[in-house]
Design a protein around this motif. Structure first.
Motif, PDB file in Angstrom:
ATOM      1  N   TRP A  94      22.862 -34.433  -1.800  1.00 35.16           N
ATOM      2  CA  TRP A  94      23.508 -33.293  -2.445  1.00 35.16           C
ATOM      3  C   TRP A  94      23.756 -33.572  -3.925  1.00 35.16           C
ATOM      4  CZ3 TRP A  94      28.374 -33.250  -4.755  1.00 35.16           C
ATOM      5  CH2 TRP A  94      28.861 -31.994  -5.122  1.00 35.16           C
ATOM      6  N   GLN A  95      24.106 -34.801  -4.257  1.00 33.80           N
ATOM      7  CA  GLN A  95      24.442 -35.119  -5.639  1.00 33.80           C
ATOM      8  C   GLN A  95      23.218 -35.298  -6.523  1.00 33.80           C
ATOM      9  OE1 GLN A  95      27.033 -38.496  -6.152  1.00 33.80           O
ATOM     10  NE2 GLN A  95      27.444 -38.016  -8.296  1.00 33.80           N
ATOM     11  N   PHE A  96      22.119 -35.827  -6.000  1.00 32.44           N
ATOM     12  CA  PHE A  96      21.009 -36.225  -6.863  1.00 32.44           C
ATOM     13  C   PHE A  96      19.718 -35.438  -6.677  1.00 32.44           C
ATOM     14  CE2 PHE A  96      23.691 -40.034  -6.909  1.00 32.44           C
ATOM     15  CZ  PHE A  96      23.787 -40.223  -8.277  1.00 32.44           C
ATOM     16  N   SER A  97      19.660 -34.524  -5.724  1.00 32.26           N
ATOM     17  CA  SER A  97      18.434 -33.730  -5.583  1.00 32.26           C
ATOM     18  C   SER A  97      18.213 -32.840  -6.802  1.00 32.26           C
ATOM     19  CB  SER A  97      18.491 -32.888  -4.302  1.00 32.26           C
ATOM     20  OG  SER A  97      19.617 -32.024  -4.333  1.00 32.26           O
ATOM     21  N   GLY A  98      19.297 -32.469  -7.481  1.00 30.06           N
ATOM     22  CA  GLY A  98      19.155 -31.675  -8.698  1.00 30.06           C
ATOM     23  C   GLY A  98      18.407 -32.414  -9.788  1.00 30.06           C
ATOM     24  N   TYR A  99      18.576 -33.730  -9.843  1.00 25.66           N
ATOM     25  CA  TYR A  99      17.828 -34.523 -10.829  1.00 25.66           C
ATOM     26  C   TYR A  99      16.330 -34.440 -10.554  1.00 25.66           C
ATOM     27  CZ  TYR A  99      15.693 -38.562 -13.009  1.00 25.66           C
ATOM     28  OH  TYR A  99      14.851 -39.382 -13.714  1.00 25.66           O
ATOM     29  N   ALA A 100      15.954 -34.614  -9.284  1.00 31.56           N
ATOM     30  CA  ALA A 100      14.531 -34.512  -8.936  1.00 31.56           C
ATOM     31  C   ALA A 100      14.001 -33.119  -9.249  1.00 31.56           C
ATOM     32  CB  ALA A 100      14.340 -34.841  -7.452  1.00 31.56           C
ATOM     33  N   MET A 101      14.830 -32.100  -9.027  1.00 30.39           N
ATOM     34  CA  MET A 101      14.417 -30.729  -9.332  1.00 30.39           C
ATOM     35  C   MET A 101      14.087 -30.569 -10.812  1.00 30.39           C
ATOM     36  SD  MET A 101      16.780 -27.305  -9.173  1.00 30.39           S
ATOM     37  CE  MET A 101      17.722 -27.941 -10.569  1.00 30.39           C
ATOM     38  N   VAL A 102      14.930 -31.108 -11.696  1.00 31.26           N
ATOM     39  CA  VAL A 102      14.706 -30.980 -13.134  1.00 31.26           C
ATOM     40  C   VAL A 102      13.442 -31.717 -13.562  1.00 31.26           C
ATOM     41  CG1 VAL A 102      15.651 -31.572 -15.390  1.00 31.26           C
ATOM     42  CG2 VAL A 102      17.130 -30.595 -13.651  1.00 31.26           C
ATOM     43  N   VAL A 103      13.218 -32.919 -13.009  1.00 30.73           N
ATOM     44  CA  VAL A 103      12.020 -33.688 -13.358  1.00 30.73           C
ATOM     45  C   VAL A 103      10.764 -32.944 -12.920  1.00 30.73           C
ATOM     46  CG1 VAL A 103      10.759 -35.824 -12.928  1.00 30.73           C
ATOM     47  CG2 VAL A 103      13.233 -35.889 -13.272  1.00 30.73           C
ATOM     48  N   GLU A 145      18.506 -19.329 -13.798  1.00 28.93           N
ATOM     49  CA  GLU A 145      19.388 -20.197 -14.583  1.00 28.93           C
ATOM     50  C   GLU A 145      20.617 -20.612 -13.787  1.00 28.93           C
ATOM     51  OE1 GLU A 145      18.142 -17.363 -15.563  1.00 28.93           O
ATOM     52  OE2 GLU A 145      16.695 -17.987 -17.101  1.00 28.93           O
ATOM     53  N   LYS A 146      21.185 -19.685 -13.010  1.00 35.60           N
ATOM     54  CA  LYS A 146      22.386 -20.001 -12.230  1.00 35.60           C
ATOM     55  C   LYS A 146      22.072 -21.015 -11.134  1.00 35.60           C
ATOM     56  CE  LYS A 146      24.766 -15.601 -13.019  1.00 35.60           C
ATOM     57  NZ  LYS A 146      23.797 -15.110 -14.010  1.00 35.60           N
ATOM     58  N   VAL A 147      20.931 -20.835 -10.460  1.00 31.10           N
ATOM     59  CA  VAL A 147      20.540 -21.777  -9.412  1.00 31.10           C
ATOM     60  C   VAL A 147      20.310 -23.166 -10.008  1.00 31.10           C
ATOM     61  CG1 VAL A 147      18.739 -22.346  -7.732  1.00 31.10           C
ATOM     62  CG2 VAL A 147      19.569 -19.994  -7.923  1.00 31.10           C
ATOM     63  N   GLN A 148      19.661 -23.227 -11.147  1.00 25.27           N
ATOM     64  CA  GLN A 148      19.391 -24.513 -11.787  1.00 25.27           C
ATOM     65  C   GLN A 148      20.691 -25.208 -12.170  1.00 25.27           C
ATOM     66  OE1 GLN A 148      16.489 -24.232 -14.884  1.00 25.27           O
ATOM     67  NE2 GLN A 148      16.894 -26.270 -15.703  1.00 25.27           N
ATOM     68  N   THR A 149      21.653 -24.459 -12.673  1.00 30.68           N
ATOM     69  CA  THR A 149      22.938 -25.035 -13.062  1.00 30.68           C
ATOM     70  C   THR A 149      23.709 -25.541 -11.851  1.00 30.68           C
ATOM     71  OG1 THR A 149      23.060 -23.548 -14.967  1.00 30.68           O
ATOM     72  CG2 THR A 149      25.108 -24.589 -14.244  1.00 30.68           C
ATOM     73  N   VAL A 150      23.711 -24.753 -10.772  1.00 29.55           N
ATOM     74  CA  VAL A 150      24.455 -25.116  -9.571  1.00 29.55           C
ATOM     75  C   VAL A 150      23.922 -26.408  -8.967  1.00 29.55           C
ATOM     76  CG1 VAL A 150      24.893 -24.444  -7.182  1.00 29.55           C
ATOM     77  CG2 VAL A 150      25.241 -22.798  -9.024  1.00 29.55           C
ATOM     78  N   TYR A 151      22.608 -26.568  -8.923  1.00 32.06           N
ATOM     79  CA  TYR A 151      22.029 -27.763  -8.302  1.00 32.06           C
ATOM     80  C   TYR A 151      22.074 -28.982  -9.215  1.00 32.06           C
ATOM     81  CZ  TYR A 151      20.362 -25.630  -4.032  1.00 32.06           C
ATOM     82  OH  TYR A 151      20.299 -25.034  -2.795  1.00 32.06           O
ATOM     83  N   LEU A 152      22.173 -28.765 -10.522  1.00 30.76           N
ATOM     84  CA  LEU A 152      22.222 -29.901 -11.438  1.00 30.76           C
ATOM     85  C   LEU A 152      23.652 -30.372 -11.684  1.00 30.76           C
ATOM     86  CD1 LEU A 152      20.447 -31.743 -13.160  1.00 30.76           C
ATOM     87  CD2 LEU A 152      20.721 -30.139 -15.056  1.00 30.76           C
ATOM     88  N   LEU A 153      24.621 -29.491 -11.464  1.00 31.45           N
ATOM     89  CA  LEU A 153      26.014 -29.828 -11.745  1.00 31.45           C
ATOM     90  C   LEU A 153      26.529 -31.055 -10.987  1.00 31.45           C
ATOM     91  CD1 LEU A 153      28.618 -29.062 -13.212  1.00 31.45           C
ATOM     92  CD2 LEU A 153      29.177 -27.544 -11.300  1.00 31.45           C
ATOM     93  N   PRO A 154      26.205 -31.241  -9.685  1.00 32.65           N
ATOM     94  CA  PRO A 154      26.742 -32.417  -8.974  1.00 32.65           C
ATOM     95  C   PRO A 154      26.371 -33.752  -9.609  1.00 32.65           C
ATOM     96  CG  PRO A 154      25.886 -30.837  -7.411  1.00 32.65           C
ATOM     97  CD  PRO A 154      25.493 -30.342  -8.768  1.00 32.65           C
ATOM     98  N   MET A 155      25.238 -33.823 -10.301  1.00 31.94           N
ATOM     99  CA  MET A 155      24.834 -35.089 -10.900  1.00 31.94           C
ATOM    100  C   MET A 155      25.766 -35.486 -12.036  1.00 31.94           C
ATOM    101  SD  MET A 155      21.170 -36.267 -12.437  1.00 31.94           S
ATOM    102  CE  MET A 155      20.963 -37.964 -12.970  1.00 31.94           C
ATOM    103  N   ALA A 156      26.470 -34.520 -12.624  1.00 26.12           N
ATOM    104  CA  ALA A 156      27.394 -34.820 -13.701  1.00 26.12           C
ATOM    105  C   ALA A 156      28.677 -35.470 -13.190  1.00 26.12           C
ATOM    106  CB  ALA A 156      27.731 -33.544 -14.475  1.00 26.12           C
ATOM    107  N   LEU A 157      28.888 -35.442 -11.871  1.00 25.90           N
ATOM    108  CA  LEU A 157      30.088 -36.027 -11.293  1.00 25.90           C
ATOM    109  C   LEU A 157      29.891 -37.517 -11.055  1.00 25.90           C
ATOM    110  CD1 LEU A 157      30.859 -33.268  -8.620  1.00 25.90           C
ATOM    111  CD2 LEU A 157      31.769 -33.448 -10.940  1.00 25.90           C
ATOM    112  N   SER A 158      30.954 -38.271 -11.145  1.00 29.98           N
ATOM    113  CA  SER A 158      30.886 -39.697 -10.872  1.00 29.98           C
ATOM    114  C   SER A 158      30.849 -39.937  -9.363  1.00 29.98           C
ATOM    115  CB  SER A 158      32.087 -40.416 -11.484  1.00 29.98           C
ATOM    116  OG  SER A 158      33.280 -40.055 -10.802  1.00 29.98           O
ATOM    117  N   PHE A 159      30.464 -41.161  -8.989  1.00 29.20           N
ATOM    118  CA  PHE A 159      30.422 -41.522  -7.574  1.00 29.20           C
ATOM    119  C   PHE A 159      31.796 -41.385  -6.921  1.00 29.20           C
ATOM    120  CE2 PHE A 159      26.408 -44.285  -7.820  1.00 29.20           C
ATOM    121  CZ  PHE A 159      25.665 -43.308  -7.191  1.00 29.20           C
TER     122      PHE A 159
END
Length: 317
Positions: A190-199, A127-141
């Motif tokens: 770094w910002q969007f690889s978390g999105y691919a991970m979730v999909v 859960e912690k790894v998933q949160t850490v990698y998904l968090l950057p996508m919540a940031l704006s450009f």
């Protein structure tokens, strides 16, 4: 008497008239027409602001409009398009756009798939790894750009401190044309690889567990199970994630402007969007900028249209 019968026959509705009135009444009572006051005005405003703007931009691109007077539409030609295709700066920006699109999408998909497989395999602190990698996508450009602008700082940035600790010379990440585009791609990954991970993780969790058990019974190892059985079933996830990532790559203007906008002339990170804005707003070449914007729109349609056709063939649209 004959006159009375004639009047009655004239007033009697025919079968055709009754059918027409029934159809009209059905149309007027339909949900589409009755809901028109609610969706009609927003649809009209969107049509004027979005599609009207696209059409006007297209018309401008066929003129020599320079922004100092009203455009003249007397003679249309492809001069701005010929000028763009024959310009070295345009070709360089188009190549950078292609490199950014392919590299960012490919690396993000690969890294996202790798992380998804690790999480699906049940690593510790999932859960912690998933949160850490998904968090950057919540940031704006803009926020992400400022973060990496600080990290890439040649004098006291984090990367400079790390390189000096290992006895290496600091690199001018954003000022060196040879590495600037790679630095931009790395930050976007770094910002969007978390999105691919979730999909991919959602796709992996939709695969029945008995397939893993059957592969284990047949003597297949974990690596072969994923490579031969599991990953080939992630086609839908790959297509969906790839389209979204390519759209983000085409929208990278905000990120690039916030990250390398202080560098003039461009330092090797120029893409079609930044070139278009600079030509139109800095140099006043509105028709030339409109031609670049039109070609950028065609590039975006080239990404979206095949996906929509694919979904239509599947029956999802």
């Amino acid at each position: 008497m004959s006159t009375q019968h004639a009047n009655e026959d004239a007033e009697t509705p025919t079968e055709e008239t009754v059918g027409w009135r029934t159809k009209l009444r059905y149309i007027l009572n339909s949900d589409f027409v009755r809901s028109a006051p609610y969706w009609g005005i927003p649809f009209l405003l969107m049509g004027i602001a979005v599609y009207g703007g696209i059409g006007y931009n297209l018309a401008i691109s066929f003129t020599d409009y320079a922004g100092l007077s009203r455009p003249t539409f007397g003679s249309f030609d492809f001069e701005m398009y010929r000028r763009a295709l024959g310009n070295e700066a345009f070709r360089r920006a188009a190549i950078n756009n292609f490199v950014l699109l392919v590299s960012f999408t490919g690396v993000s998909l690969g890294l996202g798939l790798f992380l998804a497989v690790l999480l699906d395999h049940g690593i510790r602190f999932k859960e912690k790894v998933q949160t850490v990698y998904l968090l950057p996508m919540a940031l704006s450009f803009v926020v992400t750009a400022q973060l990496w602008l600080w990290m890439y700082n040649q004098e006291n940035g984090v990367l400079t401190v790390i390189m000096e600790a290992f006895g290496l010379e600091p690199i001018n990440w954003l000022g060196n044309p040879d590495v600037a585009l790679a630095a931009v791609i790395f930050a976007l990954v770094w910002q969007f690889s978390g999105y691919a991970m979730v999909v991919y993780l959602a796709g992996l969790q939709s695969i029945p567990a008995d397939q893993f058990e059957a592969a284990k019974v047949d003597g297949a190892g974990t690596l072969r199970t994923y490579a031969r059985i599991i990953i080939p079933q992630l086609k839908e996830s790959s297509v969906s994630a790839a389209v979204v990532l390519m759209v983000f790559a085409l929208k990278a203007f905000t990120f690039l402007y916030a990250l390398v906008g202080q560098y003039r002339p461009p330092n090797g990170t120029d893409i079609l969007a930044t070139l278009m804005v600079r030509q139109a707003f800095k140099f006043g070449k509105w028709a030339y900028g409109a031609a670049i914007a039109t070609m950028l729109l065609l590039l975006a349609l080239g990404v979206i249209a095949p996906y929509l056709y694919y979904q239509h063939r599947k029956g999802s649209l």
